[in-house]
Design a protein around this motif. Sequence first.
Motif, PDB file in Angstrom:
ATOM      1  N   VAL A  68       3.360   1.924   4.784  1.00  0.00           N
ATOM      2  CA  VAL A  68       3.052   0.592   5.159  1.00  0.00           C
ATOM      3  C   VAL A  68       2.854  -0.637   3.613  1.00  0.00           C
ATOM      4  O   VAL A  68       2.872  -2.041   3.779  1.00  0.00           O
ATOM      5  N   ARG A  69       2.248  -0.060   2.568  1.00  0.00           N
ATOM      6  CA  ARG A  69       2.040  -0.833   1.636  1.00  0.00           C
ATOM      7  C   ARG A  69       3.417  -1.478   1.355  1.00  0.00           C
ATOM      8  O   ARG A  69       3.666  -2.589   1.409  1.00  0.00           O
ATOM      9  N   ALA A  70       4.604  -0.301   1.187  1.00  0.00           N
ATOM     10  CA  ALA A  70       5.807  -1.217   1.133  1.00  0.00           C
ATOM     11  C   ALA A  70       6.533  -2.074   1.846  1.00  0.00           C
ATOM     12  O   ALA A  70       6.937  -3.476   1.709  1.00  0.00           O
ATOM     13  N   GLU A  71       6.296  -1.790   3.532  1.00  0.00           N
ATOM     14  CA  GLU A  71       6.398  -3.086   4.694  1.00  0.00           C
ATOM     15  C   GLU A  71       5.612  -4.510   4.439  1.00  0.00           C
ATOM     16  O   GLU A  71       6.309  -5.465   4.593  1.00  0.00           O
ATOM     17  N   THR A  72       4.813  -4.067   3.878  1.00  0.00           N
ATOM     18  CA  THR A  72       3.614  -5.604   4.222  1.00  0.00           C
ATOM     19  C   THR A  72       3.781  -6.281   2.566  1.00  0.00           C
ATOM     20  O   THR A  72       3.802  -7.767   2.821  1.00  0.00           O
TER      21      THR A  72
END
Length: 191
Positions: A68-72
């Motif tokens: 989720v961090r990478a996607e955000t």
Amino acid sequence: MAEHRLGARHLARAGAAALTVLGVGLCADRSGGPLLLVRLCNHPVVLGTAAIVLFTAALVRRARSPLVRAETALVGVVLATVLPAAQFLGFFWDGEVTVRQAAPGRPDRVLVVEEAPDLIDTLTRVHVDDAGGLVERRWHLGEFTDDDPSAGLAAVEWDGPDRLRVTIGGRVHLVDLDPDSGRPARSFHLR
């Protein structure tokens, strides 16, 4: 639990900072707004990119999952690069000052005319800048397009230190300015 409250607090602060950055930029350009803020904040690319970066950083910090961090972060990077591309393609005001003239006997009061392409026509914005330094204010006199020459702005000039002569479609309008603030008694929006 304390970590969750701390993360939510950081997210709320970053969101508030992003909204403040955008709000200051939008409010600074209202008629009578401080010209210093208009000049600093009237850059949608800078303000929008700053807001995107702040909000993305808060979301990345708040997310627990590395995916989720990478996607955000990826979405934030894409948005932060799309905004400057929109500026490059001309989606934001990119006017050029064509007239900058001080009032007779009032060097602290200046008539400013800006022109920019507006899809098909030319958009003209007319302002009166009053005072100087940190307290200088910008008052909007009007916005005009040249699509109908019989109803468009033909000329604007000083008719005294506290009065403008505005010619629109062959009709002359005298616009009085407040002697203290420089605020026009009326404005025109023939767009």
